[in-house]
Design an enzyme around this catalytic site. Structure first.
Site, PDB file in Angstrom:
ATOM      1  NE  ARG A 184     -26.955 -21.084   4.466  1.00 18.37           N
ATOM      2  CZ  ARG A 184     -27.592 -21.830   3.558  1.00 18.37           C
ATOM      3  NH1 ARG A 184     -28.487 -22.721   3.949  1.00 18.37           N
ATOM      4  NH2 ARG A 184     -27.315 -21.717   2.274  1.00 18.37           N
ATOM      5  CB  SER A 194     -22.236 -16.579   2.648  1.00 25.21           C
ATOM      6  OG  SER A 194     -22.086 -17.135   1.362  1.00 25.21           O
ATOM      7  CD  GLU A 230     -24.567 -17.973   6.130  1.00 24.96           C
ATOM      8  OE1 GLU A 230     -23.864 -18.978   5.943  1.00 24.96           O
ATOM      9  OE2 GLU A 230     -25.159 -17.368   5.218  1.00 24.96           O
TER      10      GLU A 230
END
Length: 352
Positions: free
Chosen positions: A175, A248, A344
């Site tokens: 990520r 998410s 995130e």
């Protein structure tokens, strides 16, 4: 042409109230020759996912709407099954190379490739956002990452001009990418992707295996995997059009094996995914759920009742409301498990 005081509420998937002081839609690469692109804008906006916006975005917001899918190299259709590895079915096709405009909707691209029998993106179906945002976050799901398919990223470097970056130059990680660590340096205009080749399906995640079993599919094709992922995501993720969210919200934390062993001794049902000999990835959603924060809310900000990893705007929440509640989630997980959750999403406009 630059517009003034433009609402960004319909341009972000959290449906957060936000106004751009200046707004410029980027529809043609030729626009980048304008002197305004000698310096970075305050915000580069794609599909508006994976971000939390302040109510007022000062300076210039550039909305990347660059479209187009160019086939650089075409492979013959009709997958040939190759040997099975680790219980998974493999396929071989001549590689297909695509150049995709940064403003193309990511999910539409995945469906476009699957409809043509081009494989490699099936695990990444239904991820919100645009193609240009995919390398920034190195989007991933169910064991797959977009970096595995990227062969080049086309960028505009402010004050320099057009460049083409190799995957190595992009410094992809979990990520993560160079673009996250050098904000204000590049604007992504297109992404080159390689599909097909020797392609092994990624079905090791328990949720995929369970869904394939429910569908009575024992020898899955890439399209079957895409269907399984679609069903899983739709069962867990709300439609942002009706309930604002950004998918998410937190990364799955990677912890030392000692930390994992300590937690496993206390929680026998703790899921885990080995990273290497010394580190283990833990599911953030499980930690949030077991900390009692699944479906919790404070005012109009909260976590989704069906998936603790998803933060939601129940209607009327501000960006600050979302951030405040996310801090509460982080604190609760830290107190219970001594594990730190990392966001995130990107925080747009926040200082410090």
């Amino acid at each position: 042409m630059i517009q003034h005081n433009v609402s960004l509420t319909r341009f972000n998937t959290f449906n957060l109230p936000s106004v751009a002081e200046q707004y410029l839609p980027l529809t043609k690469v030729e626009q980048l020759s304008d002197p305004v692109f000698n310096v970075a804008p305050q915000l580069v906006l794609g599909g508006g996912s994976n971000m939390v916006l302040l109510e007022q975005i000062k300076g210039l917001t550039v909305h990347v709407l660059l479209g187009g899918v160019e086939i650089l190299g075409d492979g013959a259709q009709g997958a040939k099954e190759v040997e099975k590895r680790n219980g998974s079915t493999g396929y071989h096709l001549p590689s297909v190379h695509l150049r995709v405009g940064a403003g193309v909707d990511w999910n539409q691209l995945v469906r476009y490739t699957l409809d043509r029998g081009w494989y490699g993106l099936e695990n990444l179906i239904l991820i919100p956002g645009t193609v240009g945002a995919a390398p920034v976050q190195n989007i991933g799901a169910y064991g797959a990452e977009v970096a595995e398919r990227i062969t080049a990223v086309h960028v505009w470097e402010y004050g320099v001009g057009a460049r083409v970056l190799s995957p190595e130059e992009c410094a992809f990680g979990y990520r993560d990418s160079r673009f996250k660590h050098e904000p204000g340096r590049f604007l992504i205009t297109a992404v080159d992707l390689r599909l097909n080749g020797d392609h092994e399906l990624k079905t090791s995640y328990g949720a995929i295996q369970a869904e394939l079993a429910r569908l009575a599919i024992s020898e899955p094709s890439p399209a079957d995997v895409a269907l399984a992922v679609t069903n899983i995501r739709r069962s867990k993720l709300p439609d942002w059009f009706f309930l604002g969210n950004s998918g998410s919200f937190f990364k799955n934390p990677v912890v030392p094996k000692e930390t994992y062993n300590r937690l496993k001794a206390r929680y026998e049902d703790l899921p885990s995914y080995p990273i290497d000999e010394n580190h283990v990835k833990l599911p953030a959603g499980w930690l949030i759920d077991r900390a009692g924060m699944k479906g919790a809310r404070d005012g109009q900000a909260g976590t989704y009742a069906l998936q603790a990893l998803v933060m939601v705007n129940h209607g009327g929440a501000s960006g600050q409301d979302i951030i405040n509640f996310s801090k509460k989630v982080q604190q609760t997980v830290r107190q219970k498990f001594d594990v730190e959750l990392e966001r995130e999403v990107q925080l747009i406009g926040w200082k410090g």
